[in-house]
Design a protein around this motif. Structure first.
Motif, PDB file in Angstrom:
ATOM      1  N   GLU A   1     -12.234  -8.706   2.325  1.00  0.00           N
ATOM      2  CA  GLU A   1     -12.661  -8.456   3.704  1.00  0.00           C
ATOM      3  C   GLU A   1     -14.149  -8.699   3.908  1.00  0.00           C
TER       4      GLU A   1
ATOM      5  N   ASP B   1     -14.478  -4.858  -0.566  1.00  0.00           N
ATOM      6  CA  ASP B   1     -13.396  -4.276   0.228  1.00  0.00           C
ATOM      7  C   ASP B   1     -12.279  -5.299   0.382  1.00  0.00           C
TER       8      ASP B   1
ATOM      9  N   GLY C   1      -6.883   4.685  13.998  1.00  0.00           N
ATOM     10  CA  GLY C   1      -7.179   3.362  13.466  1.00  0.00           C
ATOM     11  C   GLY C   1      -8.347   3.309  12.502  1.00  0.00           C
TER      12      GLY C   1
ATOM     13  N   CYS D   1      -6.153   3.797   3.810  1.00  0.00           N
ATOM     14  CA  CYS D   1      -5.150   3.842   4.881  1.00  0.00           C
ATOM     15  C   CYS D   1      -5.840   3.947   6.243  1.00  0.00           C
ATOM     16  N   ARG D   2      -5.049   3.783   7.291  1.00  0.00           N
ATOM     17  CA  ARG D   2      -5.551   3.961   8.665  1.00  0.00           C
ATOM     18  C   ARG D   2      -5.015   5.280   9.208  1.00  0.00           C
TER      19      ARG D   2
ATOM     20  N   LEU E   1     -10.334   3.743   8.971  1.00  0.00           N
ATOM     21  CA  LEU E   1     -10.002   3.627   7.559  1.00  0.00           C
ATOM     22  C   LEU E   1     -10.514   4.835   6.788  1.00  0.00           C
TER      23      LEU E   1
ATOM     24  N   ASN F   1       0.644   3.571   6.386  1.00  0.00           N
ATOM     25  CA  ASN F   1      -0.467   2.841   7.024  1.00  0.00           C
ATOM     26  C   ASN F   1      -1.500   2.374   6.001  1.00  0.00           C
ATOM     27  N   TRP F   2      -1.003   1.919   4.833  1.00  0.00           N
ATOM     28  CA  TRP F   2      -1.889   1.386   3.803  1.00  0.00           C
ATOM     29  C   TRP F   2      -2.585   0.141   4.321  1.00  0.00           C
ATOM     30  N   HIS F   3      -3.878   0.105   4.108  1.00  0.00           N
ATOM     31  CA  HIS F   3      -4.688  -1.044   4.524  1.00  0.00           C
ATOM     32  C   HIS F   3      -5.087  -1.906   3.338  1.00  0.00           C
ATOM     33  N   GLY F   4      -5.515  -1.269   2.234  1.00  0.00           N
ATOM     34  CA  GLY F   4      -5.969  -2.033   1.083  1.00  0.00           C
ATOM     35  C   GLY F   4      -6.675  -1.153   0.072  1.00  0.00           C
TER      36      GLY F   4
ATOM     37  N   LYS G   1      -8.152  -6.063   1.874  1.00  0.00           N
ATOM     38  CA  LYS G   1      -6.973  -5.749   2.684  1.00  0.00           C
ATOM     39  C   LYS G   1      -5.756  -6.185   1.878  1.00  0.00           C
TER      40      LYS G   1
END
Length: 159
Positions: free
Chosen positions: A157, A45, A87, A82-83, A89, A65-68, A47
């Motif tokens: 992560e 995983d 919040g 995304c989130r 994922l 809201n892209w996280h990774g 980020k």
């Protein structure tokens, strides 16, 4: 401009920290100095963040809201993690137009781990900054702007 690997890594981190718009040629020089990476080395995983270069996609990932990315296996890849409003994922398959897979693909004369999107003509190529960081270049028919690529980075992560 030719950089040593050490100079490229220092320059990479300066650009990540500043988030100032970089000339694509400077980002390409960093890319050229970094080592390739294998598919098995990047499973896990990640980020992500952008390396702004004046590309039309600069800032768009934050707006969704892209996280990774999640690389669970070579054939189980979530390119747009995304989130949601709470919040949590999730894999945003609408924006990513499906999911993806990992392959070793030649790019700029080197074979390196690359993520091939299932539903759009886009390939993300990766090179190793360090054991927990990758530099990425988005390549493909729909991602090129006047022959310029979108640049980003990923940080592991799951240590």
């Amino acid at each position: 401009m030719t950089l040593t690997r050490e100079a490229a890594i220092a320059d990479f981190w300066t650009r990540v920290d500043s988030q100032e718009v970089s000339d694509p040629a400077d980002l390409d020089a960093i890319w050229a100095a970094l080592p390739t990476v294998g598919v098995d080395e990047i499973l896990g995983d990640w980020k992500g963040g952008e390396l702004p270069s004046g590309h039309r996609m600069d800032g768009l990932l934050a707006s969704v809201n892209w996280h990774g990315k999640w690389f669970k296996s070579p054939y189980d890849v979530a390119p747009m993690v995304c989130r949601d409003a709470d919040g949590n994922l999730y894999s945003n398959t609408e924006i990513g137009k499906g999911e993806a897979s990992l392959w070793t693909v030649e790019f700029r004369g080197e074979s390196t781990a690359s993520m091939v999107y299932d539903g759009q003509p886009v390939i993300d190529h990766f090179k190793k900054v360090d054991d927990a960081t990758l530099m990425g270049i988005m390549n493909g028919k729909t991602s090129l702007v006047r022959d310029k690529h979108f640049y980003f980075y990923l940080q592991r992560e799951d240590g």
